[in-house]
Design a protein around this motif. Structure first.
Motif, PDB file in Angstrom:
ATOM      1  N   ILE A 175       0.844  -1.203   0.000  1.00 47.95           N
ATOM      2  CA  ILE A 175       0.000   0.000   0.000  1.00 47.95           C
ATOM      3  C   ILE A 175       0.878   1.252   0.000  1.00 47.95           C
ATOM      4  N   ALA A 176       1.909   1.249   0.820  1.00 45.75           N
ATOM      5  CA  ALA A 176       2.800   2.411   0.892  1.00 45.75           C
ATOM      6  C   ALA A 176       3.492   2.657  -0.446  1.00 45.75           C
ATOM      7  N   TYR A 177       3.892   1.598  -1.111  1.00 48.19           N
ATOM      8  CA  TYR A 177       4.530   1.732  -2.425  1.00 48.19           C
ATOM      9  C   TYR A 177       3.548   2.333  -3.432  1.00 48.19           C
ATOM     10  N   GLU A 178       2.317   1.851  -3.422  1.00 48.40           N
ATOM     11  CA  GLU A 178       1.308   2.401  -4.337  1.00 48.40           C
ATOM     12  C   GLU A 178       1.073   3.882  -4.060  1.00 48.40           C
ATOM     13  N   THR A 189      -6.130   9.702   1.717  1.00 49.13           N
ATOM     14  CA  THR A 189      -5.701   8.332   1.465  1.00 49.13           C
ATOM     15  C   THR A 189      -4.718   7.899   2.543  1.00 49.13           C
ATOM     16  N   ARG A 190      -3.830   8.791   2.927  1.00 52.77           N
ATOM     17  CA  ARG A 190      -2.858   8.482   3.973  1.00 52.77           C
ATOM     18  C   ARG A 190      -3.570   8.154   5.280  1.00 52.77           C
ATOM     19  N   SER A 191      -4.597   8.917   5.619  1.00 55.26           N
ATOM     20  CA  SER A 191      -5.350   8.654   6.840  1.00 55.26           C
ATOM     21  C   SER A 191      -5.956   7.252   6.812  1.00 55.26           C
ATOM     22  N   ASN A 192      -6.495   6.881   5.660  1.00 56.26           N
ATOM     23  CA  ASN A 192      -7.059   5.544   5.534  1.00 56.26           C
ATOM     24  C   ASN A 192      -5.974   4.478   5.676  1.00 56.26           C
ATOM     25  N   PHE A 193      -4.805   4.739   5.127  1.00 58.38           N
ATOM     26  CA  PHE A 193      -3.690   3.811   5.232  1.00 58.38           C
ATOM     27  C   PHE A 193      -3.286   3.600   6.686  1.00 58.38           C
ATOM     28  N   VAL A 194      -3.150   4.705   7.410  1.00 54.57           N
ATOM     29  CA  VAL A 194      -2.752   4.611   8.808  1.00 54.57           C
ATOM     30  C   VAL A 194      -3.800   3.835   9.603  1.00 54.57           C
ATOM     31  N   ALA A 195      -5.070   4.102   9.348  1.00 56.22           N
ATOM     32  CA  ALA A 195      -6.141   3.410  10.069  1.00 56.22           C
ATOM     33  C   ALA A 195      -6.106   1.902   9.789  1.00 56.22           C
ATOM     34  N   ARG A 196      -5.779   1.526   8.557  1.00 57.97           N
ATOM     35  CA  ARG A 196      -5.758   0.104   8.202  1.00 57.97           C
ATOM     36  C   ARG A 196      -4.539  -0.626   8.753  1.00 57.97           C
ATOM     37  N   THR A 197      -3.469   0.102   9.058  1.00 57.74           N
ATOM     38  CA  THR A 197      -2.264  -0.563   9.520  1.00 57.74           C
ATOM     39  C   THR A 197      -2.186  -0.673  11.031  1.00 57.74           C
TER      40      THR A 197
END
Length: 91
Positions: free
Chosen positions: A51-54, A82-90
């Motif tokens: 996800i981070a790479y994308e 999008t970053r907020s969603n990424f952090v929440a998912r990790t």
């Protein structure tokens, strides 16, 4: 800034696959076929890293396409959400 964050995440996740740093930090469009295959192996090691790479590739695309500061801000706002969603998912 983006590459440093991606590399720091790679280290935290313990991804030490051969040339993983190089593959993750090089622009995806500049990878040859063999490198793309190796990158897929690296990304398969961690969904979080994938996800981070994308997100890094999205950031590069935004940077290259923006013609004005206003359009850049709009797209960066999207990336921020999008970053907020990424952090929440990790977590």
């Amino acid at each position: 800034m983006v590459n440093k964050a991606l590399n720091d995440l790679r280290k935290k996740l313990g991804v030490i696959y051969k040339k993983s740093r190089y593959l993750l930090l090089k622009n995806g469009a500049d990878l040859n076929e063999e490198q793309k295959e190796d990158l897929m192996v690296v990304l398969s090691l961690s969904p979080t890293l994938n996800i981070a790479y994308e997100m890094k590739e999205d950031f590069i695309a935004i940077y290259e396409r923006c013609r004005t500061p206003k359009s850049g801000r709009k797209k960066m706002d999207w990336l921020g959400s999008t970053r907020s969603n990424f952090v929440a998912r990790t977590l």
